[in-house]
Write an enzyme that holds these catalytic residues in place. Structure first.
Site, mmCIF file in Angstrom:
data_model
loop_
_atom_site.group_PDB
_atom_site.id
_atom_site.type_symbol
_atom_site.label_atom_id
_atom_site.label_comp_id
_atom_site.label_asym_id
_atom_site.label_seq_id
_atom_site.Cartn_x
_atom_site.Cartn_y
_atom_site.Cartn_z
ATOM 1 N N LYS A 35 26.240 2.368 -36.950
ATOM 2 C CA LYS A 35 27.612 2.291 -36.756
ATOM 3 C C LYS A 35 28.166 1.120 -37.557
ATOM 4 O O LYS A 35 27.477 0.015 -38.035
ATOM 5 C CB LYS A 35 28.030 2.261 -35.392
ATOM 6 N N ARG A 130 32.401 0.953 -18.999
ATOM 7 C CA ARG A 130 33.118 1.267 -20.183
ATOM 8 C C ARG A 130 32.889 2.758 -20.414
ATOM 9 O O ARG A 130 33.939 3.455 -20.153
ATOM 10 C CB ARG A 130 32.367 0.637 -21.346
ATOM 11 N N TYR A 255 45.416 -25.654 -48.493
ATOM 12 C CA TYR A 255 46.414 -25.215 -47.638
ATOM 13 C C TYR A 255 46.715 -26.163 -46.335
ATOM 14 O O TYR A 255 45.559 -26.705 -45.786
ATOM 15 C CB TYR A 255 46.629 -23.977 -47.155
ATOM 16 N N MET A 303 42.155 -17.065 -48.819
ATOM 17 C CA MET A 303 41.999 -15.521 -48.813
ATOM 18 C C MET A 303 40.802 -15.198 -49.910
ATOM 19 O O MET A 303 40.112 -14.631 -49.371
ATOM 20 C CB MET A 303 43.189 -14.776 -49.503
HETATM 21 C C1 LIG Z 1 25.764 -0.421 -30.571
HETATM 22 C C2 LIG Z 1 24.992 -0.042 -29.489
HETATM 23 C C3 LIG Z 1 23.544 -0.387 -29.642
HETATM 24 C C4 LIG Z 1 22.990 -1.244 -30.409
HETATM 25 O O1 LIG Z 1 23.181 -2.653 -29.817
HETATM 26 P P1 LIG Z 1 22.607 -3.990 -30.629
HETATM 27 O O2 LIG Z 1 23.057 -5.049 -29.557
HETATM 28 O O3 LIG Z 1 23.302 -4.237 -31.871
HETATM 29 O O4 LIG Z 1 21.211 -3.817 -30.662
HETATM 30 C C5 LIG Z 1 22.785 0.343 -28.572
HETATM 31 N N1 LIG Z 1 23.252 1.272 -27.775
HETATM 32 C C6 LIG Z 1 24.789 1.682 -27.763
HETATM 33 C C7 LIG Z 1 25.257 2.440 -26.885
HETATM 34 C C8 LIG Z 1 25.457 0.994 -28.839
HETATM 35 O O5 LIG Z 1 26.832 1.322 -28.871
#
Ligand SMILES: *Cc1c(COP(=O)(O)O)cnc(C)c1O
Length: 359
Positions: A35, A130, A255, A303
């Protein structure tokens, strides 16, 4: 070279890290979590660099579309499932595994699920609060999902750990106990472990593991280095010196005149800033590697640029010299700690204008 700042991705390191995770979880199937553009590493190129992964996990349906369009044949799990009919139809068309975590998804599936297709993953909330069904909802949710699946689509069970990166905390053990108790007798494949759990909690290893961060060669623990875990950082975030200047004692840089020279100094200006995803809050003294040597940041992150004190280098750097913001020799974990963040956030925060260069 079209852009000065680049993230060079070491595909051999990705494969090495996958092997390390397999060694930590022998015989388990690995769902590589890709992701957020593979934590900044490039979604498609990362997935294609991991032909041995048993599946991929994504957060959004467009990520799954991109993987299928690139020819990825492994299973792909939508980690939050679908939200409406359009997404469901697309998920079915692309043969995506779906997480089912709330009753509205069951309603949708009861009306529109394809009779054959990819897996359903029933998500059970064992304490994260969650996503997922609570204990008292599990039997009914599972029964409904079994009716939807009609014996023709596999059902897996999963949960997610809240504190796996803190191995001394009791909460992981409690979540494991709940998951075991609430799923006992179901006779279905299961998945619990993220990166931290794979590397610290053998009891969390079920049929599938779901590592993200560790695949990229980064430690999920605040107090254990990636190297000590046998992981190799896959990303080198690298830019170049674009100017070198003298700053006399008492003069300031950048800055807010936030840094003042306490001696006559040599300062290198580097083409990297918050527009590339460097945190603006990086404090003075944060290390970067100029031509391989640690040098401290001075003044504010702007930036497009940062300033680095190179007075103590034996040779003055020249424009064009490489500067590593993080990578082998300078873990992203270090910069994250400096700014009170976590490596996950820094990695997926690199911006569009950073050129990804798989090697
Ligand atoms: C993002 C995610 C993971 C991976 O987590 P890491 O800590 O990056 O290994 C695993 N399971 C779910 C449901 C996630 O959302």
């Amino acid at each position: 070279m079209s852009r000065q700042i680049r993230a060079i991705i070491d595909r051999a390191a990705l494969r090495h890290n996958l092997q390390q995770l397999r060694a930590a979880a022998p015989g388990r199937r690995v769902m590589a979590i890709v992701k957020a553009n593979a934590y900044g590493h490039g979604l498609v190129s990362t997935a294609l660099a991991l032909p041995d992964a048993d599946g991929f996990g994504v957060a959004r349906i467009d990520e799954a579309q991109a993987l299928r369009a690139a020819g990825v044949m492994q299973s792909i799990l939508l980690l939050e499932g679908v939200i409406d009919l359009a997404q469901l139809l697309e998920a079915e068309r692309l043969q995506l595994d779906q997480v089912v975590h709330e009753p509205g998804q069951l309603d949708l599936l009861e009306r529109h699920a394809a009779p054959d297709g990819a897996r359903f993953w029933l998500k059970i909330d064992t304490g994260m609060n969650r996503l997922g069904f609570r204990r008292e909802q599990v039997p009914e949710a599972l029964a409904r999902l079994q009716a939807i699946a009609g014996g023709r689509r596999p059902i897996h069970l999963m949960t997610h750990l809240a504190r796996a990166d803190e191995p001394l905390q009791a909460m992981t053990g409690e979540q494991l106990e709940r998951f075991a108790a609430w799923t006992a007798g179901a006779g279905l494949p299961r998945s619990i472990a993220n990166s931290a759990a794979v590397l610290s909690s053998p009891a969390s290893l079920e049929e599938w593991i779901r590592p993200g961060l560790a695949l990229y060669g980064v430690s999920p623990f605040p107090d254990r280095s990636a190297a000590s875990l046998g992981l190799r950082p896959a990303m080198t975030l690298q830019s170049v010196v674009i100017a070198v200047r003298t700053v006399l004692i008492g003069e300031t840089v950048g800055y807010g005149a936030a840094w003042q020279a306490r001696r006559d100094s040599r300062v290198a200006i580097v083409a990297a800033g918050y527009g590339d995803g460097l945190p603006r809050a990086l404090p003075e003294g944060t290390a970067v590697l100029v031509d391989g040597r640690r040098c401290p940041l001075v003044g504010r992150v702007s930036m497009d640029m940062i300033a680095v004190d190179v007075t103590d280098l034996p040779e003055p750097p020249r424009p064009g010299m490489p500067v590593v913001l993080w990578g082998p020799g300078l873990p992203v974990e270090e910069m994250a700690a400096r700014v009170g963040s976590i490596p996950w956030e820094l990695l997926c925060g690199i911006s569009q204008r950073v050129e990804l260069v798989p090697r």
